[in-house]
Design an enzyme around this catalytic site. Structure first.
Site, PDB file in Angstrom:
ATOM      1  N   ASP A 100       0.832  -1.205   0.000  1.00  0.00           N
ATOM      2  CA  ASP A 100       0.000   0.000   0.000  1.00  0.00           C
ATOM      3  C   ASP A 100       0.868   1.257   0.000  1.00  0.00           C
ATOM      4  O   ASP A 100       0.726   2.115  -0.857  1.00  0.00           O
ATOM      5  CB  ASP A 100      -1.002  -0.007   1.169  1.00  0.00           C
ATOM      6  N   ASP A 103       7.049   3.870   3.161  1.00  0.00           N
ATOM      7  CA  ASP A 103       7.386   5.058   3.942  1.00  0.00           C
ATOM      8  C   ASP A 103       8.874   4.942   4.298  1.00  0.00           C
ATOM      9  O   ASP A 103       9.731   5.292   3.483  1.00  0.00           O
ATOM     10  CB  ASP A 103       6.458   5.068   5.164  1.00  0.00           C
ATOM     11  N   LYS A 131       5.952   7.443  -0.341  1.00  0.00           N
ATOM     12  CA  LYS A 131       6.020   8.757   0.296  1.00  0.00           C
ATOM     13  C   LYS A 131       7.396   9.373   0.055  1.00  0.00           C
ATOM     14  O   LYS A 131       8.412   8.679   0.128  1.00  0.00           O
ATOM     15  CB  LYS A 131       5.794   8.623   1.804  1.00  0.00           C
ATOM     16  N   ARG A 167     -11.016   2.727   5.579  1.00  0.00           N
ATOM     17  CA  ARG A 167     -10.468   1.956   4.452  1.00  0.00           C
ATOM     18  C   ARG A 167     -11.406   1.987   3.250  1.00  0.00           C
ATOM     19  O   ARG A 167     -10.982   1.848   2.116  1.00  0.00           O
ATOM     20  CB  ARG A 167     -10.264   0.490   4.865  1.00  0.00           C
TER      21      ARG A 167
END
Ligand code: XMP
Ligand code: MG
Length: 182
Positions: A100, A103, A131, A167
Site C-alpha cells: 500500500d 514510507d 512517500k 479503508r
C-alpha cells in the site's frame, strides 16, 4: 464526514486511471510468465484487487499480513502476522509484491526476507503510494512500480486506515488528527 478527513489528494477517477495504466504495463511485462501477486494485508486489499482485475494475463494471488503502525505513527518494528503459506512452492516463480505505502521501507525489508532461499525467478515491488520522505532507510531497494508519489502526510482511504477506519473511502484523503480532542 469525520472532521479529521481533510483534503482529497487522490480522486477515485485519478486512482482508477493510474491503476489501469499500471495494469497494462504489468500485463505487457508478464505475458506468459504467470506471476504471483503477493498482496500485503491489510492496506493493499483494494489496490491488490484492482491490480489483479487490470492484469490481462494469467496470474495467481497470495496474501501476507504485516503490522507496523499504531495510530498515525510507525511502531518501528514490523510484525509478520501471517506469512506465506507453508505449501506454496515459489521455485522458478515470478513474484510481484503489492504494497500500500512505502514510507521508511522497513515493512518492505521485512517482507523481502520471506523470499530468501525460496528459488524465485524474479521479485519486483509494486506500491500504491511511495512517500517522499527523508526517513527512508538507506538499504531499501528502489521500488519497481509506483502508482503515486506523495508528500509525507498521513493518508486514509482506498484501503488505508487510521486505527482500522476509513479503508472504504473510494478516494485518498489527508488525515489530520483533531488537536482539541483528548
Ligand atoms: P514503512 O515505514 O514500513 O511503512 O515503509 C509502511 C507501512 O506503514 C503504513 N503506513 C500508513 N498507513 N496511512 C496509512 O494508512 C499512511 O499515511 C501510512 N504511512 C505508512 C502502511 O501500512 C504501510 O504498509
Ligand atoms: Mg495500516
Amino acid at each position: 464526514m469525520d472532521p479529521c478527513i481533510g483534503k482529497v489528494i487522490l480522486s477515485e477517477e485519478a486512482i482508477s486511471a493510474r491503476v489501469k495504466e499500471l495494469g497494462a504495463e504489468l500485463s505487457a511485462l508478464y505475458r506468459g510468465l504467470n506471476p504471483i501477486l503477493i498482496v500485503v494485508l491489510k492496506g493493499s486489499y483494494i489496490f491488490g484487487a484492482d491490480i489483479s482485475r487490470n492484469l490481462k494475463v494469467s496470474h495467481e494471488v497470495e496474501f501476507i499480513r504485516c503490522q507496523s503502525y499504531s495510530g498515525t505513527a510507525s511502531t518501528g518494528t514490523v510484525k509478520m502476522v501471517t506469512g506465506l503459506s507453508k505449501n506454496l512452492d515459489l521455485t522458478g516463480r515470478h513474484v510481484i509484491i503489492v504494497e500500500d505505502i512505502v514510507d521508511t521501507g522497513l515493512t518492505l525489508q521485512k517482507i523481502s526476507q520471506e523470499f530468501k532461499g525460496k528459488g524465485v525467478a524474479s521479485i519486483k515491488t509494486c506500491t500504491f503510494v511511495q512517500k517522499v520522505t527523508k526517513r527512508r532507510l538507506d538499504d531499501v531497494p528502489d521500488i519497481d512500480y509506483v502508482a503515486f508519489e506523495l508528500p509525507d502526510l498521513f493518508i486514509v482511504g482506498y484501503g488505508l486506515d487510521i486505527d482500522q477506519k476509513f479503508r472504504h473511502l473510494p478516494y485518498v484523503a489527508v488525515y489530520t488528527p483533531d488537536k482539541d480532542a483528548t
